[in-house]
Design an enzyme around this catalytic site. Structure first.
Site, PDB file in Angstrom:
ATOM      1  N   LYS A  36      11.345  18.920 -14.602  1.00 50.38           N
ATOM      2  CA  LYS A  36      12.324  18.314 -15.217  1.00 50.38           C
ATOM      3  C   LYS A  36      11.963  18.287 -16.794  1.00 50.38           C
ATOM      4  O   LYS A  36      12.470  18.739 -17.758  1.00 50.38           O
ATOM      5  CB  LYS A  36      12.858  16.921 -14.829  1.00 50.38           C
ATOM      6  CG  LYS A  36      14.054  16.263 -15.521  1.00 50.38           C
ATOM      7  CD  LYS A  36      14.353  15.080 -14.727  1.00 50.38           C
ATOM      8  CE  LYS A  36      15.398  14.373 -15.383  1.00 50.38           C
ATOM      9  NZ  LYS A  36      15.671  12.948 -14.965  1.00 50.38           N
ATOM     10  N   GLU A 152      22.669  -1.000 -22.242  1.00 49.02           N
ATOM     11  CA  GLU A 152      23.167   0.218 -22.702  1.00 49.02           C
ATOM     12  C   GLU A 152      24.834   0.015 -22.111  1.00 49.02           C
ATOM     13  O   GLU A 152      24.942  -0.143 -20.971  1.00 49.02           O
ATOM     14  CB  GLU A 152      22.638   1.274 -21.900  1.00 49.02           C
ATOM     15  CG  GLU A 152      23.006   2.521 -22.653  1.00 49.02           C
ATOM     16  CD  GLU A 152      22.958   2.853 -23.941  1.00 49.02           C
ATOM     17  OE1 GLU A 152      21.762   3.011 -24.495  1.00 49.02           O
ATOM     18  OE2 GLU A 152      24.039   2.828 -24.551  1.00 49.02           O
ATOM     19  N   CYS A 261      27.616   2.901 -12.607  1.00 48.49           N
ATOM     20  CA  CYS A 261      27.718   1.617 -12.985  1.00 48.49           C
ATOM     21  C   CYS A 261      28.575   0.668 -12.443  1.00 48.49           C
ATOM     22  O   CYS A 261      28.033  -0.355 -11.922  1.00 48.49           O
ATOM     23  CB  CYS A 261      27.790   1.441 -14.481  1.00 48.49           C
ATOM     24  SG  CYS A 261      26.740   2.151 -15.416  1.00 48.49           S
ATOM     25  N   LYS A 321      35.196  11.093 -12.536  1.00 49.99           N
ATOM     26  CA  LYS A 321      36.042  11.067 -13.636  1.00 49.99           C
ATOM     27  C   LYS A 321      35.605  12.453 -14.379  1.00 49.99           C
ATOM     28  O   LYS A 321      34.714  13.315 -14.048  1.00 49.99           O
ATOM     29  CB  LYS A 321      35.757  10.003 -14.589  1.00 49.99           C
ATOM     30  CG  LYS A 321      34.098   9.898 -15.363  1.00 49.99           C
ATOM     31  CD  LYS A 321      34.104   8.892 -16.478  1.00 49.99           C
ATOM     32  CE  LYS A 321      32.972   9.139 -17.454  1.00 49.99           C
ATOM     33  NZ  LYS A 321      32.834   8.416 -18.428  1.00 49.99           N
TER      34      LYS A 321
END
Ligand code: UDX
Length: 441
Positions: A36, A152, A261, A321
């Protein structure tokens, strides 16, 4: 401009690091995943997030943004270390702090001068005090460490936009010096800065997400009632949203919230409450109601057709979403499981989440490479995610290429007059169903 380390390059860490470099800070992002890091060094973002690649490349080229797997290189000489590693949900709904603990130890072992540790990850109230204790206990050199909670609030799919246009930046610290440093770092964003103590900042994050999850669930319950009583949820939501005390946002009815979340943070807050002998009944009801809402289209289809056995159901949109490839807690997971259990076959389409969907949805799910391909040859169509591409669905495909000519729309993508003109059967959220008119010739 400050020298900043950011540990963890998931959604939160990467966007935070890139945004901080964009406003001029020198940022080193640290991650243990070598492959990554190699990709990110070339300016390739490992996540799909509009605008992120361009901003990464620009700041790498300007020499302000670096990526490394080496903790020592990342921490030494930095003014600030942001912790943005995951806090996944454990089996029992509590937050898993293992990654945070390991980072805290790495910071303690590697720093040679004073540093302010900033927690971006969502952590239970009291965790920042615990982290500070952990770092202080393990310090190798005699240096001063301060801690700040800086939760955040960015949304996936608009994370870059949110980083520069958020409603507030919360800085929670019991040290005036550390709070002022964070204020200075964040000033160039031009966003309202709200300073408070550490524990209140930690609570703000949970309280905000739990409130938003409750607001969505509330409008979904009103929507379910509207359906039964012949009212229109779109007008009702507008009507209540005009009251400033309620506000017009987050009143879109649908098939429940998902994502990384809301499900995790609501469960964690219930557990946090339990740990101090408090039953958060309201939030428990929200979690339960949202689970039911996620499969409400299956309930509707079963009610309409009796049984779904042998039916081929097309699912349009699989991500939780639009504008994200994130499948975490997406309603498509529960929907496809229920459909398969009831003997239906399932074909799914999503503009970008199909690779992730293959890993998460039941093996029996088939995948189409376009909306049209998914719809053609199916019996029933469900809309699960309101991608622009899905909202542009040509309704004549439903009429001409599905056996039932019926669309179940979990996201209210069409206005009722458009649907009437298309002459299909249409069931949406919180609005009366539209029947098909058989034209006899
Ligand atoms: C959310 C919070 O908005 C963000 O502040 C926090 O940092 C992380 O969690 P995110 O999960 O990326 O962000 O997406 P968001 O756009 O808030 O949507 C969450 C879920 O709620 C989605 O499943 C969405 O479909 C649903 N939703 C949202 C509704 O059903 N109705 C609404 O009116 C709004």
């Amino acid at each position: 401009m400050k020298k900043i380390a950011v540990v963890g390059t998931g959604y939160v860490g990467l966007v935070t690091g890139v945004a901080l470099s964009e406003i001029g800070h020198h940022v080193t992002c640290i991650d243990i995943d070598e492959a990554k890091v190699a990709r990110m060094q070339k300016g390739e973002s490992p996540i799909y997030e509009p605008g992120l690649d361009e901003m990464m490349t620009r700041n790498i080229e300007a020499g302000r943004l670096h990526f490394t797997t080496i903790h020592q290189e990342g921490f030494v000489g930095k003014d600030v270390a942001y912790i943005a590693v995951g806090t996944p949900e454990l089996e029992d709904g509590t937050a898993d702090l293992r990654f945070i603990e390991s980072v805290a130890k790495d910071i303690a072992k590697n720093i040679t001068s004073g540093i302010t540790v900033v927690t971006k990850s969502t952590v239970p109230v009291g965790t920042n005090d615990y982290i500070l204790g952990l770092v202080n206990d393990q310090l190798v050199n005699d240096v001063k460490v301060e801690i700040v909670s800086n939760p955040e609030f960015l949304r996936e799919g608009s994370a870059i936009y949110d980083a520069f246009n958020g409603d507030r930046i919360v800085i929670g610290s019991d040290s005036e010096k550390a709070a002022t440093l964070l204020e200075e770092i964040n000033k160039p964003f031009g966003i309202h800065i709200y300073k408070t103590d550490v524990r209140s900042a930690e609570m703000i994050k949970y309280a905000a997400n739990a409130f938003l999850a409750t607001k969505i669930t509330y409008i979904n319950e009103i929507s379910n009632l509207c359906e039964r009583l012949g009212a229109n949820i779109v007008d009702v939501a507008k009507g209540i949203g005009l009251d400033d005390r309620i506000g017009k946002h987050f009143l879109r009815p649908g098939i429940g919230y998902g994502g990384s979340c809301f499900p995790k943070d609501t469960s964690a807050l219930v557990k946090i409450a339990k740990a101090v002998d408090y039953d958060f009944n309201l939030l428990q009801a929200v979690i339960h109601t949202n689970e039911k809402q996620q499969t409400s289209l299956v309930d509707k289809a079963e009610k309409r057709f009796g049984s779904l056995e042998g039916k081929r159901v097309a699912l349009l949109g699989l991500a939780f979403k639009p504008n994200t490839d994130d499948m975490r807690e997406a309603p498509s997971i529960a929907v496809s499981q229920r459909l398969i259990e009831s003997g239906a076959s399932v074909v799914g389409y999503d503009p970008i989440a199909i690779d992730n969907a293959r890993r998460i949805l039941p093996g029996a799910v088939e995948y189409a490479s376009s909306v049209e391909e998914a719809v053609k040859g199916s019996d029933i169509v469900f809309i699960l995610t309101e991608w622009d591409e899905v909202k542009a669905l040509d309704l004549s495909l439903i009429k001409d290429h599905t056996t039932s000519k019926t669309l179940f729309d979990g996201r209210n993508c069409f206005d009722l007059d458009t649907v009437k003109e298309a002459n299909i059967e249409y069931h949406s959220m919180g609005r009366v169903s539209v029947e098909r008119v058989e034209i006899l010739v």
